[in-house]
Enzyme design. Sequence first.
Site, mmCIF file in Angstrom:
data_model
loop_
_atom_site.group_PDB
_atom_site.id
_atom_site.type_symbol
_atom_site.label_atom_id
_atom_site.label_comp_id
_atom_site.label_asym_id
_atom_site.label_seq_id
_atom_site.Cartn_x
_atom_site.Cartn_y
_atom_site.Cartn_z
ATOM 1 C CB CYS A 63 -4.298 -3.136 3.586
ATOM 2 S SG CYS A 63 -4.040 -3.766 1.925
ATOM 3 C CG ASP A 64 -3.136 -3.517 7.396
ATOM 4 O OD1 ASP A 64 -4.371 -3.649 7.257
ATOM 5 O OD2 ASP A 64 -2.326 -4.447 7.243
ATOM 6 C CB CYS A 73 -0.965 -4.114 2.461
ATOM 7 S SG CYS A 73 -2.020 -3.140 1.373
#
Length: 319
Positions: A147-148, A144
């Site tokens: 997300c990261d 992701c």
Amino acid sequence: MPEQRKIIIIGSGPAGLTAAIYTARANLEPLLIEGEPSSTSDQPGGQLMLTTDVENYPGFPDGIQGPELMGGFRAQAERFGAEIITAKVSQVDFAQQPFRIWVGDTDAEPTYTAAAVIVATGAQALMLGLPNEDALLGHGVSTCATCDGFFFRDQHIAVVGGGDSAVEEAMFLARFASSVTVIHRRDELRASKIMVDRAMENPKLKFQWDTVVTEIIGDQKLEGLKIKNVKTDEESKLDATGLFVAIGHRPSTDLFVGQLELKDNGYLQTRDSRSLTNVEGVFACGDVQDDWYRQAVTAAGSGCMAAIDAERWLEERGL
């Protein structure tokens, strides 16, 4: 005799646990069947249980560990009276009321019946299936970018895949990384033309055509990749401290084939911008029906929607 419940929630990620919080607060005494940790693709608590730092969930300015966040969801649901069991649903029957749900032996009577059901079984990112992949998930390996990506500022990142999702991930990561190498097993991207044009114009993007990853290097964190050209069999090492696998997601809908309407891509079909499925009294939320956003915060929001939809549906029928 099956145990009778007003509402059963199948799945325990952000969507399922949020639905449990809301239905418990509505005094519906929900039963949440969270699955069994038989593999990383059937993880109670959802994909966040395999995530380290979560920095984009509202309310945590310093970030929070994924398992800690899901532990808070769970504790909050139980505080309001939700019952949570660690078990795997083996079969459902949505053809009649009350709905029938089996845990374990499908030749026996159903384990439970329910007036309403919320499906929140989620989806799993498809992985490469390489040794070390699971061990380094959250330690350099991710599925992701939104997300990261922030954690990889000024680093060299590799993205595996060639479709729209992979190109979108690579373009997003280019905002943070010093460079992004897209590794694709074919000699051209499968993404839409507009996405391909944008990718080719981005100076931070590089491409390894006709190439697959054969090894993920690192003990405690990702240190590099071994790659192979599928046409020449030439092997080499790619220096990268981040690897984003973007080869697709698989919704956990096997249980509902023939029971609920599915989209062409296998995700559950919901209606009217709500959580309604094609079966009255069955609601769906989270990544099992969301093939676009796939974020913890949107999953939690849709869990709230499903709980409210289910509560109102039960109330309208005097249940």
